[in-house]
Design an enzyme around this catalytic site. Structure first.
Site, PDB file in Angstrom:
ATOM      1  N   ARG A 223      64.286 -41.877  54.191  1.00 18.83           N
ATOM      2  CA  ARG A 223      64.171 -41.392  55.566  1.00 18.83           C
ATOM      3  C   ARG A 223      63.593 -39.979  55.549  1.00 18.83           C
ATOM      4  NH1 ARG A 223      64.332 -45.937  57.166  1.00 18.83           N
ATOM      5  NH2 ARG A 223      66.027 -46.956  58.269  1.00 18.83           N
ATOM      6  N   HIS A 271      55.788 -45.041  58.535  1.00 20.95           N
ATOM      7  CA  HIS A 271      57.051 -45.796  58.421  1.00 20.95           C
ATOM      8  C   HIS A 271      56.747 -47.294  58.418  1.00 20.95           C
ATOM      9  CE1 HIS A 271      61.633 -45.691  59.175  1.00 20.95           C
ATOM     10  NE2 HIS A 271      61.285 -46.781  58.529  1.00 20.95           N
TER      11      HIS A 271
END
Ligand code: NDP
Length: 308
Positions: A223, A271
């Site tokens: 992340r 992402h």
């Protein structure tokens, strides 16, 4: 017993098709068409609605549509309702492809060649054999293990670091904070596949970069908030890091003008390393629902005290 889906709507249409084929007796609805809220027993969401507890009085289980749950405000999901993350093979397969691509790109100096091509420079680089490039994976869960299994087919010496001890064939495993420096000292290419928790936020920081072999490189597919941006850019500038492949940033999307966009030693993707695959995810969700109805243990159940 309605299943309500609230995530990417294009893929939602595929979920609806697979549900209709495989479980025609289970009512499946796409947000915001919730029907009778009292009928909603299962929610599949990337981010659940705020007023979940009052809106759906008979909610029995919430699925995160992704492998991570850090995007959830778990305080909004009543404690008695299990939270289950996606343990479906499609996520692992796509993550394995991405990390393999990233590790090979760093191993074979792809960033350098991209820059040379822009400058119309024809210059070879000495090739380092895989057996002399050590790859270390942080986080040996479903994804870390799948990635290591595939990387084993190359000749890289493999290392893994995890909270609790692991034994993985062909991988030298380290566990716990005290073993982190020893692991880092051997990781020429470091892959972050940790969940985002209070313990792991900011773990990719100046202290960590200083412990890697000089000129190591980084793949962050965990992340964005795992990475301390200023420390990372300083490590690239100083040569402590030679390059990085980043799939996650903080915030997402990355704002215009952010230094990552144009940095010559960063390869950036939006992402997009892996994606829940509706075909296999529907099978996982149906299996968990069946287990939930039988009162059995649930695969992928999130331990809220750990945050993953
Ligand atoms: P898992 O929960 O299966 O694995 C997480 C692993 O990390 C576990 O083995 C756990 O150890 C370990 N871990 C947790 N906290 C620590 C810590 N403080 N120190 C060391 N090890 C720790 O998760 P997944 O493998 O399914 O996914 C990992 C992460 O990958 C997700 O949380 C998400 O952030 C990211 N992800 C990114 C995607 C992308 O497209 N970029 C897509 C999917 C996931 P233990 O065994 O002791 O519990």
């Amino acid at each position: 017993m309605t299943v309500l889906y609230k995530a990417n709507m294009v893929r939602g249409a595929e979920w609806a098709r697979f549900f209709a084929e495989r479980a025609p007796d289970v009512p499946f609805r796409l947000w915001p068409d919730i029907g009778d809220p009292a009928e909603v027993r299962y929610l599949v969401a990337w981010v659940p609605p705020d007023d979940i507890a009052t809106t759906f009085p008979n909610l029995g289980l919430v699925f995160s549509v992704g492998a991570g749950v850090d995007q959830f405000d778990a305080t909004k999901v009543p404690a008695h309702i299990p939270l289950v993350r996606m343990l479906e093979p499609g996520i692992a397969e796509t993550m394995v492809e991405y990390v393999t691509m990233a590790v090979l790109a760093l191993h074979r100096d792809l960033l350098h060649f991209i820059n040379q091509q822009k400058e119309q420079v024809w210059r070879e680089i000495r090739i380092t054999p895989a057996k002399r490039r050590r790859v270390g994976v942080m986080g040996l869960g479903q994804l870390g293990q799948a990635v290591l299994e595939r990387l084993r087919s190359f000749d890289f010496p493999l290392l893994g670091w995890n909270r609790s001890p692991r034994e993985i064939a062909g991988v030298t495993c380290y566990a716990g904070a005290e073993a982190l420096p020893e692991f880092l000292a051997k990781a020429d290419i470091l892959v972050c596949l940790l969940p985002l928790t209070d313990e792991t936020r900011g773990i990719l920081n100046a202290d960590l970069f200083a412990r890697l072999p000089r000129g190591a490189s980084l793949v962050n597919v965990g992340r964005g908030p795992h990475l301390v941006e200023a420390d990372f850019l300083a490590a690239l500038d100083s040569g402590a890091l030679s390059g990085a492949v980043l799939d996650v940033t903080d915030p997402e999307p990355l704002p215009a003008g952010h230094p990552f966009w144009s940095h010559p030693r960063i390869l950036l993707t939006p992402h997009n390393a892996s994606m829940t695959t509706p075909d296999t995810a529907v099978d996982f969700v149906l299996d968990v629902i069946a287990r939930h109805r039988r009162g059995e243990e649930l695969p992928g159940r999130v331990d809220r005290s750990r945050g993953y």
